[in-house]
Design an enzyme around this catalytic site. Structure first.
Site, PDB file in Angstrom:
ATOM      1  N   SER A  21       0.863  -1.174   0.000  1.00 31.22           N
ATOM      2  CA  SER A  21       0.000   0.000   0.000  1.00 31.22           C
ATOM      3  C   SER A  21       0.898   1.221   0.000  1.00 31.22           C
ATOM      4  CB  SER A  21      -0.945   0.002   1.212  1.00 31.22           C
ATOM      5  OG  SER A  21      -0.222  -0.117   2.435  1.00 31.22           O
ATOM      6  N   GLU A  23       1.292   5.653   0.625  1.00 32.18           N
ATOM      7  CA  GLU A  23       0.775   6.878   1.225  1.00 32.18           C
ATOM      8  C   GLU A  23       1.165   8.084   0.378  1.00 32.18           C
ATOM      9  OE1 GLU A  23       0.904   7.834   5.612  1.00 32.18           O
ATOM     10  OE2 GLU A  23       2.257   9.394   4.861  1.00 32.18           O
ATOM     11  N   ASP A 115      -1.528  15.159  15.319  1.00 28.19           N
ATOM     12  CA  ASP A 115      -0.523  15.976  15.992  1.00 28.19           C
ATOM     13  C   ASP A 115      -1.088  17.344  16.337  1.00 28.19           C
ATOM     14  OD1 ASP A 115       1.432  13.984  15.738  1.00 28.19           O
ATOM     15  OD2 ASP A 115       1.877  14.628  13.695  1.00 28.19           O
ATOM     16  N   PHE A 224      12.117  14.297  10.094  1.00 30.60           N
ATOM     17  CA  PHE A 224      11.002  13.392  10.388  1.00 30.60           C
ATOM     18  C   PHE A 224      11.323  12.532  11.611  1.00 30.60           C
ATOM     19  CE2 PHE A 224       9.636  13.122   5.633  1.00 30.60           C
ATOM     20  CZ  PHE A 224       9.037  14.366   5.733  1.00 30.60           C
ATOM     21  N   HIS A 274       3.867  -1.035   3.673  1.00 30.36           N
ATOM     22  CA  HIS A 274       3.240   0.259   3.410  1.00 30.36           C
ATOM     23  C   HIS A 274       4.357   1.257   3.124  1.00 30.36           C
ATOM     24  CE1 HIS A 274       0.057   3.282   3.674  1.00 30.36           C
ATOM     25  NE2 HIS A 274       0.870   4.030   4.395  1.00 30.36           N
TER      26      HIS A 274
END
Length: 302
Positions: A21, A23, A115, A224, A274
């Site tokens: 998958s 994103e 967040d 990140f 993912h």
């Protein structure tokens, strides 16, 4: 994870087919939008289980997320999975959004706490909203029979007081009705494998899907990692050192690192991945190729 019987291995046992998958995030301008749809077009033939579309930290991209998912559903063969968070909206508003998605044919959601808005140091639940992701999952389950993914943190959520607290929270999300957990990115394979074992020991029987972040720009990955608590190994820093002005070598190194990572996980029985694409297709496509995930036409020929 799919239980469909796939090809037979040399030993005569049935192999579980590989699932992937992807994103994406909603684009902020016309140039980024062109890049996004070019990437979707490139990756769509790989027939991912779904493609998720992120939501701004403070819910600020809600409309853009909705527009991307609507276009994915209407113009491509892909299954769109919008992110929904607890931040910046009441329970009623969030559930209305979920009902609207269901009416549009959206069946997959990614449910997250979310967040705090930029400039806010600590998360505070909306006074009339869902406090945490487990509450959101339960609320969504009351709307319709969505396929719901939630987040997991192999190296512990940065706000969690302990690893056990974080694991207990993940179990609450699963018990509330989540279908799978997708992990934050990581670069130590053993970290994921130990986390998977701890999940199994805690009675979490749904798939724990590793989240893979191909490295397009190393300083970005460092930012990140600082926000989410992921550890960057020294050997990885060493590999990218001195390549700031050498994009071609960076891409080669990034592909090598990611392919080594997914193949190491595959050897440990992982059959679902993912990919955090950052709206770029090249590295993700190459990694999928190394995993044996081919465009549909090539699969038909095989």
């Amino acid at each position: 994870m799919s239980t469909t019987v796939g090809p037979t291995s040399a030993s005569g046992t049935a192999e579980v087919p590989m699932e992937v998958s992807f994103e994406f995030f909603p684009p902020a301008d016309a140039e980024m939008e062109a890049t996004l749809w070019k990437s979707i077009e490139r990756l769509a033939p790989l027939a991912p289980r779904f493609v998720s579309v992120t939501y701004g930290a403070d819910g600020s991209t809600r409309e853009r997320t909705h527009n991307v998912v609507t276009r994915i559903q209407g113009e491509t063969p892909l299954i769109g999975a919008p992110h929904l968070t607890c931040v910046g909206a009441s329970r009623g508003e969030i559930l209305d959004i979920a009902r609207s998605y269901w009416d549009q044919g959206v069946r997959h959601l990614v449910a997250l706490r979310g967040d705090p808005p930029q400039g806010v140091t600590h998360y505070q639940a909306h006074p009339d909203g869902f406090a945490y992701a487990a509450d959101l999952v339960a609320g969504l389950r009351g709307v319709a029979d969505f396929d719901i993914s939630v987040a997991a943190y192999p190296e512990v959520h940065p706000e969690a007081p302990s690893a056990q607290f974080d694991l207990d929270n993940l179990k609450r999300k699963i018990d509330a009705g989540a279908s799978r957990a997708i992990t934050q990115f990581f670069y130590y394979t053993d970290v994921f494998l130990r986390f998977r074992d701890r999940c199994a020991a805690a009675g979490i029987n749904t798939p724990i899907v590793p989240g893979i972040l191909p490295i397009t720009r190393f300083p970005q990955v460092l930012r990140f990692a600082a926000r989410c608590g992921a550890t960057i190994p020294q050997w990885l820093k060493d590999r990218f050192n001195g390549l700031e002005d050498d994009p071609d070598t960076r891409r080669l190194i990034a592909a090598s690192v990611a392919i080594d990572q997914v193949q190491a996980l595959e050897r440990q029985g992982v059959r679902e991945f993912h990919f955090y694409t950052l709206n770029r297709a090249e590295l993700t496509f190459a990694i999928c190729h190394a995993l044996g995930v081919r465009p549909i036409k090539q699969r038909a020929v095989a």
